[in-house]
Design a protein around this motif. Sequence first.
Motif, short mmCIF file in Angstrom:
data_model
loop_
_atom_site.label_atom_id
_atom_site.label_comp_id
_atom_site.label_asym_id
_atom_site.label_seq_id
_atom_site.Cartn_x
_atom_site.Cartn_y
_atom_site.Cartn_z
N PRO A 92 4.87 -69.83 -61.92
CA PRO A 92 5.45 -69.03 -63.02
C PRO A 92 4.43 -68.42 -63.96
N LEU A 93 3.36 -69.14 -64.28
CA LEU A 93 2.39 -68.59 -65.22
C LEU A 93 1.57 -67.46 -64.60
N ARG A 94 1.17 -67.63 -63.34
CA ARG A 94 0.42 -66.56 -62.67
C ARG A 94 1.31 -65.33 -62.47
N TRP A 95 2.57 -65.57 -62.14
CA TRP A 95 3.51 -64.46 -61.96
C TRP A 95 3.68 -63.72 -63.28
N ALA A 96 3.85 -64.46 -64.37
CA ALA A 96 4.01 -63.84 -65.68
C ALA A 96 2.76 -63.06 -66.09
N GLN A 97 1.57 -63.64 -65.80
CA GLN A 97 0.32 -62.95 -66.13
C GLN A 97 0.19 -61.65 -65.35
N ALA A 98 0.56 -61.70 -64.07
CA ALA A 98 0.50 -60.49 -63.25
C ALA A 98 1.46 -59.43 -63.76
N LYS A 99 2.64 -59.84 -64.17
CA LYS A 99 3.62 -58.89 -64.71
C LYS A 99 3.10 -58.25 -66.00
N ILE A 100 2.57 -59.06 -66.89
CA ILE A 100 2.08 -58.53 -68.17
C ILE A 100 0.87 -57.62 -67.95
N ASP A 101 -0.04 -58.02 -67.05
CA ASP A 101 -1.21 -57.17 -66.75
C ASP A 101 -0.77 -55.83 -66.16
N LEU A 102 0.19 -55.88 -65.26
CA LEU A 102 0.68 -54.63 -64.65
C LEU A 102 1.32 -53.74 -65.71
N GLY A 103 2.12 -54.33 -66.59
CA GLY A 103 2.74 -53.55 -67.65
C GLY A 103 1.71 -52.93 -68.58
N ARG A 104 0.67 -53.68 -68.92
CA ARG A 104 -0.38 -53.14 -69.80
C ARG A 104 -1.11 -51.99 -69.14
N ALA A 105 -1.45 -52.16 -67.85
CA ALA A 105 -2.18 -51.12 -67.14
C ALA A 105 -1.35 -49.83 -67.04
N LEU A 106 -0.06 -49.95 -66.72
CA LEU A 106 0.80 -48.78 -66.64
C LEU A 106 0.94 -48.11 -68.01
N MET A 107 1.02 -48.90 -69.07
CA MET A 107 1.14 -48.36 -70.42
C MET A 107 -0.09 -47.55 -70.79
N HIS A 108 -1.28 -48.09 -70.45
CA HIS A 108 -2.52 -47.36 -70.77
C HIS A 108 -2.64 -46.09 -69.94
N GLN A 109 -2.12 -46.09 -68.75
CA GLN A 109 -2.12 -44.86 -67.96
C GLN A 109 -1.29 -43.77 -68.64
N CYS A 110 -0.23 -44.20 -69.27
CA CYS A 110 0.63 -43.23 -69.97
C CYS A 110 -0.04 -42.64 -71.21
N TYR B 123 -2.92 -41.33 -71.18
CA TYR B 123 -3.68 -40.17 -70.73
C TYR B 123 -2.78 -39.11 -70.11
N ARG B 124 -1.71 -39.58 -69.49
CA ARG B 124 -0.73 -38.62 -68.95
C ARG B 124 0.65 -39.26 -69.09
N PHE B 125 1.37 -38.79 -70.08
CA PHE B 125 2.64 -39.44 -70.41
C PHE B 125 3.68 -39.17 -69.33
N GLU B 126 4.26 -40.27 -68.84
CA GLU B 126 5.34 -40.21 -67.87
C GLU B 126 6.42 -41.19 -68.32
N PRO B 127 7.56 -40.70 -68.79
CA PRO B 127 8.61 -41.58 -69.32
C PRO B 127 9.04 -42.67 -68.35
N ILE B 128 9.18 -42.32 -67.08
CA ILE B 128 9.62 -43.32 -66.10
C ILE B 128 8.58 -44.42 -65.94
N LYS B 129 7.31 -44.02 -65.90
CA LYS B 129 6.24 -45.03 -65.77
C LYS B 129 6.19 -45.92 -67.00
N LEU B 130 6.38 -45.35 -68.17
CA LEU B 130 6.36 -46.16 -69.40
C LEU B 130 7.53 -47.14 -69.42
N GLN B 131 8.70 -46.68 -68.97
CA GLN B 131 9.84 -47.59 -68.89
C GLN B 131 9.58 -48.72 -67.90
#
Length: 358
Positions: free
Chosen positions: A282-300, A302-310
């Motif tokens: 559970p902790l590794r899964w949660a860390q992977a989820k949060i890391d993925l969310g942060r990375a996608l947010m930072h991508q937005c 530089y190029r804003f994409e509403p679907i990606k941010l959601q």
Amino acid sequence: MSFVSRSLAAISEFSASLPQADLFAALGLFSLVVLSALLLFLAIRFAFKISHSWHQLASLRAMRIDDTPGLKIMVARMDGTQGMSLRKNVLHALEHFLPEFNFGAPFYLGSFPVKFEVSDIALSGAEIHRLQDIFKKSNADLIVWGEARGRVDETTLCFATPRPSDKTKGIEFFPVTFKGSASSWGEKDYRALAYVAGRRLRPSLGKPADFRAERLQPIVRSMEKLLESESVLTGRSKTELEDDFAAGALHIGEQLKDIEWLEKSVDFRQRSLESLQQGEQPLRWAQAKIDLGRALMHQCEYRFEPIKLQDAMKHLREGIDSTKNDAHMRLTETGIAALQQAETMLANRRRFSIRWNV
């Protein structure tokens, strides 16, 4: 007189039955040769033990008094039919590949001709005390030993470091099993061993936020090379490598505003989530989820994409919700709530100027 006569006759008969004088001389000479050989063997054995002890003491002293800047690494005995090959591999890996995971810093590499217990689980209390004593006498920062047997297509290496708080109290033990024979190692094996050693020497590599992104970037690139090759690491060491790379790639992408590193972080976390199970880790899964969310947010950024941010927000919520269900997190939250309540109580008491014992 008859008794005396019979006694003399018996003595005479026994004397007549004894071997000749030359046989006695041969037996004496043979006994002397055997005794001399035995004494010579014992003397050689004693001299060997004394020489071995002096060699050990000299190795410890040389490491202790060496003024080479940086960390000190001791390579102990490698057991098994392929022990010599394993020893050469370990020395080569540390000498040529450890700088990739040590920021290129200098280090002392010494040999210590002593045998330690090889285990892939834990060490005995007596062996831990031996290691503590050697750490104290040598000022070593890492001791490596292991075993390689020809009939088993695996190699076991053991890494021990003194606890950061006190070199004389306790050790950190880390066993690693490498796939394949010790006689057929290549670059990926050398780099894998160097990574494990570097991680033991610098546990902070697991906390990339402690380093400047520019300084960390070469190390994360070396981790990437390991992940791209056919993995020779298993178990905990493989998990550490994956988590360290993911955290490092995200940190570099955030700090340097580097789209390429953010993309690497997204790709790696998406792949890792395909194999991670929330119920099992559970902790590794949660860390992977949060890391993925942060990375996608930072991508937005530089190029804003509403679907990606959601999508990023969805991953972040799922990661946060998962940590709330963890027993350790609930305990931490309970402790924080109690501490906040105590701080509020203390503030209220002081506000009304009521004196009491805290």
